[in-house]
Design a protein around this motif. Structure first.
Motif, short mmCIF file in Angstrom:
data_model
loop_
_atom_site.label_atom_id
_atom_site.label_comp_id
_atom_site.label_asym_id
_atom_site.label_seq_id
_atom_site.Cartn_x
_atom_site.Cartn_y
_atom_site.Cartn_z
N ASP A 135 46.30 -60.69 -48.62
CA ASP A 135 46.11 -59.27 -48.90
C ASP A 135 44.97 -58.65 -48.08
N LEU A 136 44.07 -59.48 -47.54
CA LEU A 136 42.96 -58.96 -46.74
C LEU A 136 43.38 -58.60 -45.32
N VAL A 137 44.54 -59.09 -44.90
CA VAL A 137 44.91 -59.00 -43.49
C VAL A 137 45.25 -57.59 -43.01
N PRO A 138 46.09 -56.80 -43.73
CA PRO A 138 46.45 -55.48 -43.20
C PRO A 138 45.24 -54.58 -42.91
N GLU A 139 44.29 -54.54 -43.84
CA GLU A 139 43.09 -53.73 -43.62
C GLU A 139 42.34 -54.20 -42.37
N SER A 140 42.26 -55.51 -42.20
CA SER A 140 41.51 -56.05 -41.08
C SER A 140 42.19 -55.78 -39.75
N ILE A 141 43.51 -55.90 -39.70
CA ILE A 141 44.23 -55.59 -38.46
C ILE A 141 44.04 -54.13 -38.09
N ALA A 142 44.14 -53.24 -39.08
CA ALA A 142 43.93 -51.81 -38.82
C ALA A 142 42.52 -51.56 -38.28
N PHE A 143 41.54 -52.27 -38.84
CA PHE A 143 40.15 -52.14 -38.38
C PHE A 143 40.02 -52.58 -36.93
N TRP A 144 40.57 -53.77 -36.60
CA TRP A 144 40.44 -54.27 -35.23
C TRP A 144 41.10 -53.31 -34.24
N LYS A 145 42.24 -52.73 -34.63
CA LYS A 145 42.92 -51.79 -33.74
C LYS A 145 42.09 -50.52 -33.54
N SER A 146 41.44 -50.07 -34.60
CA SER A 146 40.59 -48.88 -34.50
C SER A 146 39.38 -49.16 -33.62
N LEU A 147 38.76 -50.33 -33.81
CA LEU A 147 37.62 -50.71 -32.98
C LEU A 147 38.04 -50.85 -31.52
N GLU A 148 39.22 -51.41 -31.32
CA GLU A 148 39.78 -51.56 -29.98
C GLU A 148 39.87 -50.20 -29.28
N LYS A 149 40.32 -49.20 -30.01
CA LYS A 149 40.45 -47.85 -29.45
C LYS A 149 39.08 -47.25 -29.14
N ASP A 150 38.14 -47.40 -30.08
CA ASP A 150 36.79 -46.85 -29.88
C ASP A 150 36.07 -47.52 -28.72
N TYR A 151 36.24 -48.83 -28.61
CA TYR A 151 35.51 -49.60 -27.61
C TYR A 151 36.17 -49.54 -26.23
N GLY A 152 37.48 -49.25 -26.21
CA GLY A 152 38.18 -49.11 -24.95
C GLY A 152 38.58 -50.41 -24.29
N THR A 153 38.67 -51.49 -25.07
CA THR A 153 39.04 -52.80 -24.54
C THR A 153 39.99 -53.48 -25.51
N CYS A 161 35.41 -59.17 -29.47
CA CYS A 161 35.23 -58.48 -30.75
C CYS A 161 33.76 -58.44 -31.15
N LEU A 162 33.08 -59.57 -31.01
CA LEU A 162 31.67 -59.62 -31.37
C LEU A 162 30.85 -58.65 -30.51
N HIS A 163 31.13 -58.65 -29.22
CA HIS A 163 30.39 -57.75 -28.33
C HIS A 163 30.67 -56.29 -28.69
N ALA A 164 31.93 -56.00 -29.01
CA ALA A 164 32.30 -54.63 -29.38
C ALA A 164 31.59 -54.21 -30.66
N LEU A 165 31.59 -55.07 -31.67
CA LEU A 165 30.93 -54.75 -32.94
C LEU A 165 29.45 -54.48 -32.74
N GLN A 166 28.79 -55.35 -31.99
CA GLN A 166 27.35 -55.21 -31.80
C GLN A 166 27.01 -53.99 -30.95
N SER A 167 27.82 -53.73 -29.93
CA SER A 167 27.59 -52.55 -29.08
C SER A 167 27.80 -51.26 -29.87
N GLU A 168 28.88 -51.21 -30.65
CA GLU A 168 29.17 -50.01 -31.43
C GLU A 168 28.16 -49.83 -32.56
N PHE A 169 27.66 -50.94 -33.10
CA PHE A 169 26.62 -50.87 -34.12
C PHE A 169 25.39 -50.15 -33.58
N VAL A 170 24.96 -50.55 -32.39
CA VAL A 170 23.80 -49.90 -31.76
C VAL A 170 24.11 -48.45 -31.41
N LYS A 171 25.33 -48.22 -30.94
CA LYS A 171 25.76 -46.86 -30.58
C LYS A 171 25.66 -45.93 -31.78
#
Length: 393
Positions: free
Chosen positions: A62-80, A152-162
């Motif tokens: 049950d945790l998976v759909p939310e997480s996939i949606a999150f990764w896709k959103s981060l993917e769009k924001d980060y551009g990679t 993913c880790l680099h994207a999370l940390q970069s966007e966190f600082v952003k």
């Protein structure tokens, strides 16, 4: 005086997902990591991870759909690109381990997730490079994903600082002090003291060191897992670019798992699911029993490679070590520390935390801001399952 709303200790995928969601919500957040980034000392290390709906425990699925949606959103924001839709193949000896696949298929049906079944030789026809006889069955879940973990880790940390977060690396937390119901202090080996309303401890196998002054120890075991890479006889045969999927094979008392050739062209990752207990500060030192067990399991894995993966050389050409922290039943710990509502713990992710890390981070960030984490997190509450009284240590 350095003061924040929330301090997150640990910049692995759990800590980074938590800190990112806090900062994105406008919460003044500090994330502290004891090692220079990036590093290979925790369970988030490695180029790829998997996420899939086919779990035996429905609350994990049950945790998976939310997480996939999150990764896709981060993917769009980060551009990679961060996700690759590769599907996932689960294989089992029908006579010995059919009980493993059936709960997975039941969970998929209950969630209206499609899958396709295969039997015996049909497995190798559908997925060239595999050989299994009539005693094996399998199913393929097309909506499984391979995660580009390092990116993913680099994207999370970069966007966190952003989003205004503060990231301190190469700084080890020495002491956490509870000052009041809305105040904690953190002292580090750099002789700095930070203050916050609450703290999230997502520091993997080092969490019990931080918790010891509180008289509480969690029933956690740091372990080492060896990742083996095997050379393709024909380059590309088992490649992600050739649509070869990640898989797990259950043989009875043991199982192996794999991600397709990607991070090292011409090499596929196939591992025996064995975890050797270690000291997280000396992960290369094993006792004699664990050393013997690793050698024996590598021997078994070589035999399995020769029998079921005929297009691979049967001797590994590269190994990497990963550090994991496991609980007795492999369930996560996501809760507030008993008696300390502004000290939040996320621990024991047992090698299965990367895919659902966004959902876990959502829960931890809500706990840290004195909100309800959500009904889907009830099963991961601490309760009395993992707590030892200090007098017993």
């Amino acid at each position: 005086m350095s003061s924040f709303d929330v301090i997150v200790v640990g910049a692995g995928v759990i800590g980074s997902c938590t800190a990112y969601q806090l900062a994105k919500s406008g919460v003044n957040t500090l994330m502290i990591e004891q090692f220079p980034l990036p590093h290979s000392r925790g369970s988030s290390y490695g180029q790829t991870r998997l996420t899939k709906r086919s779990h035996r425990k429905p609350y994990m699925s049950d945790l998976v759909p939310e997480s996939i949606a999150f990764w896709k959103s981060l993917e769009k924001d980060y551009g990679t690109q961060l996700l690759m839709q590769t599907g996932h193949l689960s294989i089992a000896n029908s006579e010995k381990t059919n009980h493993v696949l059936e709960p997975m298929k039941t969970n998929l049906r209950n969630s209206n997730v499609d899958y396709t079944e295969f039997h015996g030789r049909d497995i190798g026809i559908a997925f060239p490079g595999l050989e299994f006889d009539s005693s094996f069955g399998a199913f393929f879940e097309p909506n499984g994903f391979t995660i580009k973990a390092t990116k993913c880790l680099h994207a999370l940390q970069s966007e966190f600082v952003k989003h205004g977060g503060t990231l301190q690396e190469n700084e080890k937390v020495i002491e956490v002090k509870h000052l009041s119901a809305n105040s904690v202090s953190i002292r580090t080996d750099s002789h700095k003291v930070y203050y916050a309303k609450s703290v999230v401890l997502a520091c993997g196998p080092w969490i019990n060191t931080v918790l010891r002054p509180f008289g509480i120890q969690l029933e956690l075991q740091p372990v080492r897992v060896i990742t083996y890479y095997w050379r393709e006889k024909t380059v590309g045969k088992y490649s992600i670019h050739n649509n070869f999927p990640p898989f797990m094979v259950y043989f009875g008392v043991y199982h192996v798992y794999s991600t397709p050739s990607y991070e090292y062209p011409g090499l596929i990752k196939i591992c025996y699911h064995y975890r050797a207990p270690v000291d997280p500060d000396a992960p290369d030192l094993l006792d004699k029993e664990s050393e013997k067990a690793e050698v024996e399991r590598l021997g078994i894995l070589k035999q399995l490679i020769a029998k079921h993966f005929p297009q691979l050389e049967s001797v590994p050409v590269l190994t990497e070590n990963a550090l994991q922290t496991i609980t007795p039943n492999s369930d996560f710990i996501i809760d507030r520390l008993p008696g300390f509502p502004n000290i939040v713990i996320g621990a024991g992710f047992s090698g299965a935390g990367f895919g659902p890390a966004p959902a876990i981070g959502r829960a931890l960030s809500r706990l840290a801001t004195f909100q309800d984490p959500g009904q889907d997190m009830e099963v991961f509450k601490l309760g009395s399952r993992f707590v030892y009284n200090k007098a017993k240590l």
